[in-house]
Design an enzyme around this catalytic site. Structure first.
Site, PDB file in Angstrom:
ATOM      1  N   GLU A 129      16.353 -56.629  68.789  1.00 56.15           N
ATOM      2  CA  GLU A 129      15.051 -56.530  68.126  1.00 56.15           C
ATOM      3  C   GLU A 129      15.103 -57.065  66.702  1.00 56.15           C
ATOM      4  O   GLU A 129      16.145 -57.057  66.052  1.00 56.15           O
ATOM      5  CB  GLU A 129      14.599 -55.066  68.059  1.00 56.15           C
ATOM      6  N   TYR A 160      19.215 -65.371  71.843  1.00 56.67           N
ATOM      7  CA  TYR A 160      18.354 -65.456  73.039  1.00 56.67           C
ATOM      8  C   TYR A 160      18.632 -66.749  73.801  1.00 56.67           C
ATOM      9  O   TYR A 160      18.361 -66.835  74.995  1.00 56.67           O
ATOM     10  CB  TYR A 160      16.881 -65.420  72.624  1.00 56.67           C
ATOM     11  N   SER A 189      -0.024 -61.724  73.332  1.00 51.05           N
ATOM     12  CA  SER A 189      -0.537 -60.528  73.999  1.00 51.05           C
ATOM     13  C   SER A 189      -0.957 -59.514  72.958  1.00 51.05           C
ATOM     14  O   SER A 189      -2.028 -58.929  73.020  1.00 51.05           O
ATOM     15  CB  SER A 189       0.542 -59.922  74.890  1.00 51.05           C
ATOM     16  N   TYR A 236       3.729 -76.334  71.412  1.00 51.19           N
ATOM     17  CA  TYR A 236       3.680 -74.920  71.756  1.00 51.19           C
ATOM     18  C   TYR A 236       3.962 -74.123  70.489  1.00 51.19           C
ATOM     19  O   TYR A 236       4.954 -74.380  69.788  1.00 51.19           O
ATOM     20  CB  TYR A 236       4.721 -74.597  72.835  1.00 51.19           C
ATOM     21  N   ASN A 241       6.965 -62.653  66.425  1.00 50.46           N
ATOM     22  CA  ASN A 241       6.126 -61.550  65.963  1.00 50.46           C
ATOM     23  C   ASN A 241       6.668 -60.899  64.696  1.00 50.46           C
ATOM     24  O   ASN A 241       5.993 -60.100  64.069  1.00 50.46           O
ATOM     25  CB  ASN A 241       5.894 -60.512  67.069  1.00 50.46           C
ATOM     26  N   LYS A 251      10.606 -67.389  73.119  1.00 47.54           N
ATOM     27  CA  LYS A 251       9.394 -68.184  72.861  1.00 47.54           C
ATOM     28  C   LYS A 251       9.776 -69.632  72.577  1.00 47.54           C
ATOM     29  O   LYS A 251       9.073 -70.559  72.958  1.00 47.54           O
ATOM     30  CB  LYS A 251       8.633 -67.628  71.644  1.00 47.54           C
TER      31      LYS A 251
END
Ligand SMILES: *[C@@H]1O[C@H](CO)[C@@H](O)[C@H](O)[C@H]1NC(C)=O
Length: 356
Positions: A129, A160, A189, A236, A241, A251
């Site tokens: 996180e 990631y 989202s 893109y 976030n 992402k």
């Protein structure tokens, strides 16, 4: 100097010698190439005098467990001498005990302070996180010996995704997806107007059309449609976030790169992206004086097919590797176990995590 004075016969025998040597080197090279090419078939677990490293996962992240049957690290990832366990009864024999942060901070799991901690055993704090979502870490001072996160300065770095060099036989020129009908796409989202990324979106969409998918615009994208939809977009928006050191998520690695759109990124500082990505593979918002400038640049690029396709040149030499399996991340501890510092304690984990 002496060479010039040597007799003819000596000279010719030296020549012969040289030819033989060259032949030897050549055949050695061939043999070597042969071996490298067939490595996967020949791979046998290297023998080692050192014992196995034992990694104990105290509980599975998010409660989802995976099979640890057999020699997982070797069978799946070709990492030798690594025992991956999740049985707590084996605590006394563990070299490293791994604790995933989420369950600790939410109080669903506890650290085993009641058990005597074996000499030399390391406790590892693990999280993927961004700092703001790690909760209050104040009570974890002087407990952990290692960190396992996406940060490059962690003891074990578990990004990631990463860029890997292609083997020469993989040097195929991939088709550059040019059949596109949308300029910029964004999937969101959890839209919060106070997020910096929402501000950037608002400013950008005033200059260029931005197609927005996800719960917020009630245009959800099922995961099977995600990449094909993104491939219809020139750009893109891989907006993270949270802003944090090295925080670069799927992402970018999956959505943008695998979808075949050029990523426009924000989140980690420009330098962090530069450190892990090839040149001309992404566009960072900080490279522009204003979002308006960024928008105009995107517009121009989409109209100039040659310049646009230069953003895909890197794919000739590099490929993207995604990391999605906790077992692969845990096995990585073993590959780096011998380079860990002998003695280390995070006396202020909270400060380390928030050092962005
Ligand atoms: C790990 O941290 C504990 C607790 O602070 C400490 O006592 C121990 O010496 C450390 N072990 C290593 C290998 O760094």
């Amino acid at each position: 100097m002496g060479c010039h004075n040597t007799k003819k016969s000596v000279l010719s025998s030296m020549k012969r010698c040289l030819v033989i040597c060259l032949l030897c080197v050549l055949s050695l090279c061939l043999l070597n190439g042969w071996q490298t090419r067939f490595q996967p078939l020949r791979a046998t677990k290297p023998l080692s005098s050192s014992r196995d490293v034992t990694i104990l996962l105290w509980y599975w992240p998010f409660g989802r467990s995976f099979s640890l049957k057999g020699d997982v690290c070797w069978d799946l990832y070709r990492i030798p001498h690594c025992r991956l366990l999740d049985q707590r009864s084996l605590f006394p024999s563990a070299d490293v005990v791994v604790f995933h942060n989420r369950e600790l901070v939410q109080g669903m799991q506890k650290l085993p302070f009641d058990l005597p901690r074996p000499q030399g055993q390391r406790w590892a704090w693990m999280s993927l996180e961004a700092p703001v979502y790690n909760g209050n870490l104040g009570k974890y001072a002087n407990i952990f010996n290692m960190t396992i996160t996406y940060r490059r300065d962690a003891d074990i770095t578990i990004p990631y995704g990463e860029i890997q060099a292609k083997a020469s036989e993989e040097h195929l020129v991939e088709d550059i997806p040019l059949n596109k009908n949308l300029l910029a796409c964004w999937v969101v989202s959890n839209y919060r107007s106070q997020h910096k990324r929402s501000q950037v979106y608002k400013e950008l969409s005033a200059v260029v059309p931005v197609e927005v998918y996800g719960r917020w615009t009630k245009k959800p994208l099922p995961s099977r449609a995600l990449l094909s939809t993104i491939s219809g977009c020139y750009f893109y928006l891989a907006f993270e976030n949270s802003l944090g050191k090295d925080y670069i998520t799927e992402k970018l690695w999956r959505n943008a790169f695998q979808g075949g759109a050029v990523p426009v990124v924000m989140g980690a500082p420009l330098g962090d992206y530069k450190a892990v990505l090839p040149p001309n593979s992404f566009i960072h918002i900080d490279e522009f004086a204003s979002i308006k400038d960024l928008g105009e640049y995107l517009q121009q690029l989409a109209e100039d097919k040659k310049r646009y396709s230069e953003y895909f040149t890197w794919k000739q030499q590099w490929k993207v590797k995604l990391y999605t399996d906790w077992r692969e991340r845990l096995c990585k501890i073993c590959s780096q176990y011998n380079s860990l510092p002998q003695q280390k304690v995070y006396s202020d984990l909270e400060a380390w995590v928030n050092n962005t």
